[in-house]
Design a protein around this motif. Sequence first.
Motif, PDB file in Angstrom:
ATOM      1  N   ARG A  45       0.998  -1.102  -0.044  1.00 48.11           N
ATOM      2  CA  ARG A  45      -0.005  -0.007   0.099  1.00 48.11           C
ATOM      3  C   ARG A  45       0.866   1.116  -0.004  1.00 48.11           C
ATOM      4  O   ARG A  45       0.399   2.393  -0.510  1.00 48.11           O
ATOM      5  CB  ARG A  45      -0.885  -0.094   1.196  1.00 48.11           C
ATOM      6  CG  ARG A  45      -1.991  -1.201   1.215  1.00 48.11           C
ATOM      7  CD  ARG A  45      -2.971  -1.142   0.282  1.00 48.11           C
ATOM      8  NE  ARG A  45      -3.932  -2.136   0.170  1.00 48.11           N
ATOM      9  CZ  ARG A  45      -4.639  -2.102  -0.755  1.00 48.11           C
ATOM     10  NH1 ARG A  45      -5.041  -1.270  -1.771  1.00 48.11           N
ATOM     11  NH2 ARG A  45      -5.578  -3.443  -0.803  1.00 48.11           N
ATOM     12  N   ALA A  46       2.315   1.062   0.417  1.00 45.88           N
ATOM     13  CA  ALA A  46       2.813   2.347   0.541  1.00 45.88           C
ATOM     14  C   ALA A  46       3.457   2.589  -0.851  1.00 45.88           C
ATOM     15  O   ALA A  46       4.106   3.785  -0.770  1.00 45.88           O
ATOM     16  CB  ALA A  46       4.007   2.034   1.866  1.00 45.88           C
ATOM     17  N   ASP A  47       3.395   1.793  -1.645  1.00 40.85           N
ATOM     18  CA  ASP A  47       4.193   2.085  -3.036  1.00 40.85           C
ATOM     19  C   ASP A  47       3.209   3.041  -3.617  1.00 40.85           C
ATOM     20  O   ASP A  47       2.193   2.769  -3.979  1.00 40.85           O
ATOM     21  CB  ASP A  47       4.108   0.732  -3.733  1.00 40.85           C
ATOM     22  CG  ASP A  47       4.931   0.983  -5.114  1.00 40.85           C
ATOM     23  OD1 ASP A  47       5.474   1.924  -5.231  1.00 40.85           O
ATOM     24  OD2 ASP A  47       5.141  -0.172  -5.570  1.00 40.85           O
ATOM     25  N   LYS A  48       3.897   4.271  -3.976  1.00 44.31           N
ATOM     26  CA  LYS A  48       3.185   5.505  -4.648  1.00 44.31           C
ATOM     27  C   LYS A  48       3.552   5.305  -6.120  1.00 44.31           C
ATOM     28  O   LYS A  48       3.304   6.493  -6.629  1.00 44.31           O
ATOM     29  CB  LYS A  48       3.627   6.661  -3.940  1.00 44.31           C
ATOM     30  CG  LYS A  48       2.987   6.652  -2.603  1.00 44.31           C
ATOM     31  CD  LYS A  48       3.441   8.079  -2.071  1.00 44.31           C
ATOM     32  CE  LYS A  48       3.165   8.151  -0.439  1.00 44.31           C
ATOM     33  NZ  LYS A  48       3.509   9.483   0.078  1.00 44.31           N
ATOM     34  N   SER A  49       4.063   4.288  -6.784  1.00 40.07           N
ATOM     35  CA  SER A  49       4.267   4.331  -8.079  1.00 40.07           C
ATOM     36  C   SER A  49       3.091   3.900  -9.038  1.00 40.07           C
ATOM     37  O   SER A  49       1.806   3.965  -8.470  1.00 40.07           O
ATOM     38  CB  SER A  49       5.274   3.156  -8.474  1.00 40.07           C
ATOM     39  OG  SER A  49       4.977   1.803  -7.890  1.00 40.07           O
ATOM     40  N   SER A  50       3.349   3.676 -10.271  1.00 42.60           N
ATOM     41  CA  SER A  50       2.182   3.421 -10.940  1.00 42.60           C
ATOM     42  C   SER A  50       1.935   2.233 -11.261  1.00 42.60           C
ATOM     43  O   SER A  50       0.920   1.721 -12.002  1.00 42.60           O
ATOM     44  CB  SER A  50       2.618   4.064 -12.619  1.00 42.60           C
ATOM     45  OG  SER A  50       3.762   3.475 -13.159  1.00 42.60           O
ATOM     46  N   ARG A  51       2.229   1.232 -10.412  1.00 42.24           N
ATOM     47  CA  ARG A  51       1.991  -0.012 -10.488  1.00 42.24           C
ATOM     48  C   ARG A  51       0.506  -0.363  -9.844  1.00 42.24           C
ATOM     49  O   ARG A  51       0.474  -0.075  -8.484  1.00 42.24           O
ATOM     50  CB  ARG A  51       2.864  -0.934  -9.719  1.00 42.24           C
ATOM     51  CG  ARG A  51       4.301  -0.773 -10.003  1.00 42.24           C
ATOM     52  CD  ARG A  51       5.275  -1.690  -9.400  1.00 42.24           C
ATOM     53  NE  ARG A  51       6.717  -1.635  -9.453  1.00 42.24           N
ATOM     54  CZ  ARG A  51       7.565  -0.954  -8.442  1.00 42.24           C
ATOM     55  NH1 ARG A  51       7.290  -0.948  -7.507  1.00 42.24           N
ATOM     56  NH2 ARG A  51       8.900  -0.675  -8.908  1.00 42.24           N
ATOM     57  N   PRO A  52      -0.313  -0.951 -10.660  1.00 40.91           N
ATOM     58  CA  PRO A  52      -1.652  -1.331  -9.994  1.00 40.91           C
ATOM     59  C   PRO A  52      -1.653  -2.409  -8.914  1.00 40.91           C
ATOM     60  O   PRO A  52      -0.633  -3.408  -9.397  1.00 40.91           O
ATOM     61  CB  PRO A  52      -2.601  -1.424 -11.146  1.00 40.91           C
ATOM     62  CG  PRO A  52      -1.493  -1.974 -12.253  1.00 40.91           C
ATOM     63  CD  PRO A  52      -0.365  -1.209 -12.019  1.00 40.91           C
TER      64      PRO A  52
END
Length: 281
Positions: A45-52
């Motif tokens: 959840r902490a990943d703010k990248s563009s990976r859905p």
Amino acid sequence: MAPSKKKHVRSESCVIPGGFTELSLQFSSDSVSQHKLYVKEHRVRADKSSRPLDRTLFVLNIPPYCSKAVVTELFSQFGTVHYVELCDQPGSSQQTEPTVSPMFKPAEKQGFNVGYIVFKNATSIKAAKSHPHDVPLVVSTEQHPVKTGVQKWIQQYRNSFISTDKIQQVVDSFMEDYDKRKEMEAEQQRKEAEQQQEDEEGWVKVSRGNKGAKARPYSEAANQRTLQKEIKKKKRKELLNFYTWQHRKTQREHIAELRKKFEDDKQRITLLRAQRKFKPY
């Protein structure tokens, strides 16, 4: 001999601790050894990248001979692959890094990688995780051969050479952008000079610029005059009589100048009296 009552066990996926599913990888169909991949649904959840989060598959232990194209081809059997990311260690998306020309891009590190495979459909994640662990994924096939060893080094060496035509195109594109930027800067400076041009009396027309932009009421000539004033002011503030003898010499010169002025005034008064033109009251 009585028939065996043992039933055939259906091949199923192998799930190991940590929520990872084990997948077997085989370089070619006639290879004896196998390599293990560990896949898991990406749900950070902490990943703010563009990976859905619902369409990304996290893969560990990817061997060095598996490039992005090879990984895309391997996992395309589970569904359409949107894009693949390979990196040395888990982390944020690499798409935030500035794009670098391939002619100045450093050589990639050779080693085992971790990957993020983004599918177009969420059902591809379930298909990849449910793949039987005893059915290996073949890397090099007749339709898509993968070179290794000396053949791979030769191919990399040949690909390292860039044609002069391609280099010329990149240079021409860069110079065109540079010329456009210079023309825009010159036009901007010309407009500012027209707005800040002085009239005959030395006044400068101050115009209101764009919102948030600071107006510049001074022209180049006004800046030079201000600079000259600051230099004169600084010279006046300089300590001329630093030593005692300098201070005494200045005092003596000042007294001598006053005495000379006093004598000149006496002579002028005497001359005026002689001419009867002196009127003290």
